[in-house]
Scaffold this active site. Structure first.
Site, PDB file in Angstrom:
ATOM      1  CE  LYS A 224       8.308   7.837  29.148  1.00 14.69           C
ATOM      2  NZ  LYS A 224       7.870   7.400  30.468  1.00 14.69           N
TER       3      LYS A 224
ATOM      4  CD  GLU B 250       0.262  11.792  21.666  1.00 17.97           C
ATOM      5  OE1 GLU B 250      -0.478  12.224  22.574  1.00 17.97           O
ATOM      6  OE2 GLU B 250       0.267  10.592  21.312  1.00 17.97           O
TER       7      GLU B 250
ATOM      8  CE  LYS C 197      11.222  10.245  30.534  1.00 13.79           C
ATOM      9  NZ  LYS C 197      10.381   9.546  31.472  1.00 13.79           N
TER      10      LYS C 197
ATOM     11  CE1 TYR D 139      16.830  11.325  37.621  1.00 12.03           C
ATOM     12  CE2 TYR D 139      17.297  11.637  35.281  1.00 12.03           C
ATOM     13  CZ  TYR D 139      16.513  11.110  36.284  1.00 12.03           C
ATOM     14  OH  TYR D 139      15.411  10.364  35.977  1.00 12.03           O
TER      15      TYR D 139
HETATM   16  C1  PBG Z   1       8.102   5.457  33.258  1.00  8.03           C
HETATM   17  C2  PBG Z   1       9.150   6.504  33.283  1.00  8.03           C
HETATM   18  C3  PBG Z   1      10.400   6.376  32.674  1.00  8.03           C
HETATM   19  C4  PBG Z   1      11.112   7.542  32.952  1.00  8.03           C
HETATM   20  C5  PBG Z   1      10.280   8.368  33.713  1.00  8.03           C
HETATM   21  N1  PBG Z   1       9.058   7.707  33.901  1.00  8.03           N
HETATM   22  C6  PBG Z   1      10.997   5.234  31.949  1.00  8.03           C
HETATM   23  C7  PBG Z   1      10.241   4.580  30.883  1.00  8.03           C
HETATM   24  O1  PBG Z   1       9.329   5.142  30.271  1.00  8.03           O
HETATM   25  O2  PBG Z   1      10.554   3.432  30.631  1.00  8.03           O
HETATM   26  C8  PBG Z   1      12.506   7.804  32.479  1.00  8.03           C
HETATM   27  C9  PBG Z   1      13.271   8.889  33.142  1.00  8.03           C
HETATM   28  C10 PBG Z   1      14.715   8.866  32.854  1.00  8.03           C
HETATM   29  O3  PBG Z   1      15.244   8.064  32.064  1.00  8.03           O
HETATM   30  O4  PBG Z   1      15.406   9.689  33.459  1.00  8.03           O
HETATM   31  N2  PBG Z   1       6.806   5.826  33.446  1.00  8.03           N
END
Ligand code: PBG
Length: 327
Positions: A198, A236, A251, A316
């Site tokens: 992430k 990771e 992500k 989405y």
């Molecule tokens: C936070 C989290 C985030 C998203 C999912 N879980 C945002 C962040 O890390 O600040 C983002 C999902 C998206 O942008 O669609 N735990």
């Protein structure tokens, strides 16, 4: 021209194209992220995510039913927590009566077959807006203390009925700690889809609007990964696999397809990709202006995840894509 190879022969008709097609998108590949809010009969539009809403629990159940009828097997829940319930220790995260768990119980009762993914991170409940606990003096994000909190949140999530937990916090060692605690409490069937790679990304902007969860101070760069790094994702991934993750996630999505591909080559675990809020917003915005064909760009984007090697796509667009795929 005297050409022995003419690749265009294989593309000469839709019949040939459909026969040699290497990848296909299926409704069962999709997980729909949904936002939940307090109240009854409420559907609050999210300005930066046209077509997405913060739903009260009753509306959420209706939405889940619709998705289920379209063939979608899983949804991921994200709660918009009232500002007054946010604290520095984020204890609302494991309050059995919190919005997230009430929503999960209602969904499981109405629709037991729908797989429910719960977010594991403190940001929706934290007055600091960080995924981890913040040291009051130094402002640093505390790793091991956060993992303890995440374990409490995970156990409460499993008790509320979540089938799968998605630790999105990027703390070190959390997968192992969560797996261990789940197993000890008899939740050995609860899956962990780890947010393995992430990145500290600007593509999360609309999501933070939706939950009003942006960090009050600083950024997330000491825990989320540097967008410059690809090899580090393999490190990771190796750790998450060793710690007991069932599924590895990357992500954001499209800008990180190389990472999806690398994990696919190196791991035998299923790979998921999160097509995040900013990616959704960009496609919606350009389509609204008539600059692109929104439907076509959506389907091409989702197919690209499959080509890169993703088994699962959190998007989405799940409902819209499912409608098209079912046509
Ligand atoms: C936070 C989290 C985030 C998203 C999912 N879980 C945002 C962040 O890390 O600040 C983002 C999902 C998206 O942008 O669609 N735990």
């Amino acid at each position: 021209m005297n050409l022995r190879q003419r690749p265009r022969r294989n593309r000469s008709s839709e019949a040939w194209r459909s026969m040699i097609r290497e990848n296909a998108l299926a409704v069962t590949d999709l997980i729909a992220p949904l936002f939940v809010r307090e109240g009854k009969m409420q559907r609050t539009a999210i300005a930066s995510m046209p077509g997405q809403f913060r739903l009260s629990v009753d509306e959420l159940v209706k939405e889940a039913r619709e998705l289920h009828q379209l063939g979608i097997k899983a949804i991921a829940l994200f709660p918009a927590i009232d500002e007054k319930k946010k604290t520095a220790d984020a204890r609302e995260a494991w309050n059995e009566e919190n919005l997230n768990f009430r929503a999960a119980r209602a969904l499981k009762e109405a629709l037991p077959e729908m797989l429910l993914m719960g977010d594991i991170a403190l940001d929706p409940y934290s007055s600091d807006g960080h995924d981890g606990l913040v040291d009051a003096c130094s402002g640093k994000i505390l790793n091991d203390e956060t993992v303890e909190a995440l374990v409490k949140q995970s156990l409460a999530s499993a008790r509320a009925g979540f089938d799968m937990l998605g630790p999105s916090d990027m703390m070190d060692g959390r997968v192992q700690a969560i797996r261990h605690a789940l197993d000890q409490q008899g939740f050995e069937q609860t899956l962990i889809m780890s947010y393995t790679a992430k990145y500290a990304s600007a593509f999360y902007g609309p999501f933070r609007d939706a939950l009003e969860s942006a960090p009050k101070k600083g950024d997330k760069k000491t825990y989320q990964m540097d967008p410059a790094n690809g090899r580090e994702a393999l490190r990771e991934a190796a750790l998450d696999a060793a710690e007991g993750a069932d599924i590895l996630m990357v992500k954001p999505g499209l800008p990180y397809l190389d990472v999806v591909y690398r994990l696919r080559q190196k791991s035998t675990l299923p790979i998921a990709a999160y097509h995040v809020s900013g990616e959704y917003a960009m496609i919606k915005a350009a389509a609204e202006r008539g600059w692109i064909d929104g439907e076509k760009v959506m389907m091409e984007s989702l197919l690209a995840f499959k080509r890169a090697g993703a088994d699962i796509i959190l998007t989405y667009f799940a409902k819209e894509a499912a409608r098209l795929l079912n046509r």
